[in-house]
Design a protein around this motif. Structure first.
Motif, PDB file in Angstrom:
ATOM      1  N   SER A 297      40.406  39.840  38.782  1.00  0.00           N
ATOM      2  CA  SER A 297      40.366  41.172  38.165  1.00  0.00           C
ATOM      3  C   SER A 297      38.972  41.504  37.645  1.00  0.00           C
ATOM      4  O   SER A 297      38.520  42.649  37.740  1.00  0.00           O
ATOM      5  N   LYS A 298      38.283  40.518  37.066  1.00  0.00           N
ATOM      6  CA  LYS A 298      36.933  40.761  36.551  1.00  0.00           C
ATOM      7  C   LYS A 298      36.017  41.296  37.639  1.00  0.00           C
ATOM      8  O   LYS A 298      35.219  42.219  37.412  1.00  0.00           O
ATOM      9  N   ARG A 299      36.113  40.700  38.828  1.00  0.00           N
ATOM     10  CA  ARG A 299      35.240  41.086  39.931  1.00  0.00           C
ATOM     11  C   ARG A 299      35.604  42.455  40.492  1.00  0.00           C
ATOM     12  O   ARG A 299      34.737  43.198  40.958  1.00  0.00           O
ATOM     13  N   ILE A 300      36.889  42.773  40.459  1.00  0.00           N
ATOM     14  CA  ILE A 300      37.322  44.072  40.985  1.00  0.00           C
ATOM     15  C   ILE A 300      36.991  45.195  40.011  1.00  0.00           C
ATOM     16  O   ILE A 300      36.495  46.255  40.403  1.00  0.00           O
TER      17      ILE A 300
ATOM     18  N   ASP B 240      30.953  48.455  36.771  1.00  0.00           N
ATOM     19  CA  ASP B 240      30.228  48.124  38.003  1.00  0.00           C
ATOM     20  C   ASP B 240      31.196  47.310  38.872  1.00  0.00           C
ATOM     21  O   ASP B 240      31.130  46.085  38.921  1.00  0.00           O
ATOM     22  N   PRO B 241      32.113  47.987  39.551  1.00  0.00           N
ATOM     23  CA  PRO B 241      33.251  47.294  40.180  1.00  0.00           C
ATOM     24  C   PRO B 241      32.962  46.730  41.572  1.00  0.00           C
ATOM     25  O   PRO B 241      31.893  46.941  42.150  1.00  0.00           O
ATOM     26  N   LEU B 242      33.969  45.991  42.050  1.00  0.00           N
ATOM     27  CA  LEU B 242      34.045  45.524  43.435  1.00  0.00           C
ATOM     28  C   LEU B 242      32.876  44.622  43.824  1.00  0.00           C
ATOM     29  O   LEU B 242      32.062  44.927  44.708  1.00  0.00           O
ATOM     30  N   HIS B 243      32.814  43.459  43.157  1.00  0.00           N
ATOM     31  CA  HIS B 243      31.823  42.443  43.501  1.00  0.00           C
ATOM     32  C   HIS B 243      32.541  41.144  43.866  1.00  0.00           C
ATOM     33  O   HIS B 243      33.481  40.731  43.186  1.00  0.00           O
ATOM     34  N   LEU B 244      32.078  40.494  44.941  1.00  0.00           N
ATOM     35  CA  LEU B 244      32.639  39.189  45.286  1.00  0.00           C
ATOM     36  C   LEU B 244      32.150  38.134  44.313  1.00  0.00           C
ATOM     37  O   LEU B 244      32.894  37.229  43.926  1.00  0.00           O
TER      38      LEU B 244
END
Length: 280
Positions: free
Chosen positions: A147-150, A166-170
């Motif tokens: 969830s943190k990364r999304i 700053d969403p959506l990071h792998l």
């Protein structure tokens, strides 16, 4: 014909005798361990699959959780400014406890210790508690990391506002990994699971209070917003209850022969007052 009847009689007798002589699976240390590990993974999978089986009350509770989180989201900035007035008054021992207890490595040391104590003492109730602790921590821990990364919400210490994302990071982007709170989720999962061992509301209340400290400390040190911690705390209850219900079918030992109760919310409003209470 007589020979055929005799052969059938011999085969039936041998089959029955074989079934009677077949030994039951011995409950030794290794068998108990492999059985418990299977239930740990099974509990995690069961908790993740529950939304596909939710009914009216379940969706209502999720709606209350979402609505309450959004409501706190609108005042996160004010609450963060308000707590700055007394954050220096909190004793260092509480601050240190809050940061250390909720960390994953320390969490698994505790949960693993509880489980191993039950395994080696052959105490099924304690074994089950250990399985519940480890399963809940694993389910909540993995969920919050994804969830943190999304979501990518800014932490207070980043200097950005509570509505900055700053969403959506792998890969994990530090200072933009505020929601949800892993420390709050792990600490309160432990407290809530252990409290199931006791009937006394005073003991339960004390354990809940201890379990809430890490989340509140993370708010005080600008690692999280209040809504991060509130959401994570309630979500940990849902996870523990779900996995505990799964374990009811796997172990003979129950917690005080009590059925899980439905979760209900009450909201109260007044002049300069906002109250949210959770009954379980």
């Amino acid at each position: 014909m007589k020979a055929f009847r005799y052969l059938v009689l011999v085969l039936l007798t041998s089959s029955v005798a074989g079934q009677e002589l077949q030994p039951k699976k011995e409950k030794n240390l290794w068998n108990n361990f492999t059985y418990d590990v299977g239930n740990m993974f099974g509990g995690v999978g069961y908790s993740y699959s529950r939304p596909f089986h939710w009914q009216g009350n379940d969706w209502a509770n999720f709606g209350y959780l979402t609505g309450g989180t959004l409501l706190l989201f609108t005042v996160d900035g004010e609450l963060n400014h308000w707590k700055n007035g007394f954050d220096q008054d909190i004793p260092d021992v509480i601050m240190d406890y809050g940061h250390e207890y909720g960390s994953p490595e320390n969490n698994y040391m505790l949960t693993g210790g509880v489980y191993l104590a039950g395994l080696f003492t052959k105490n099924e109730k304690l074994r089950r508690t250990g399985v519940l602790l480890i399963s809940s921590a694993t389910a909540g821990g993995f969920l919050q990391q994804v969830s943190k990364r999304i979501i990518g919400r800014a932490r207070p210490k980043s200097g950005a506002g509570s509505a900055t994302f700053d969403p959506l990071h792998l890969d994990r982007v530090y200072d933009y990994d505020s929601f949800p709170s892993g420390h709050a989720m792990l600490a309160f999962s432990n407290a809530y699971a252990i409290a199931k061992q006791f009937k006394s509301p005073w003991v339960k209340g004390g354990l809940y209070t201890i379990g809430m400290i890490p989340g509140l400390v993370r708010v005080m040190d600008d690692f999280h917003w209040v809504s991060d911690v509130a959401f994570s705390t309630v979500l940990s209850i849902f996870i523990v209850e779900s996995i505990d219900r799964y374990l009811d079918s796997k172990y003979d030992e129950k917690y005080n022969d009590q059925k899980p109760k439905n979760v209900s919310w009450n909201l109260s409003f007044g002049p300069n007052t906002l109250g949210v209470s959770l009954h379980f």
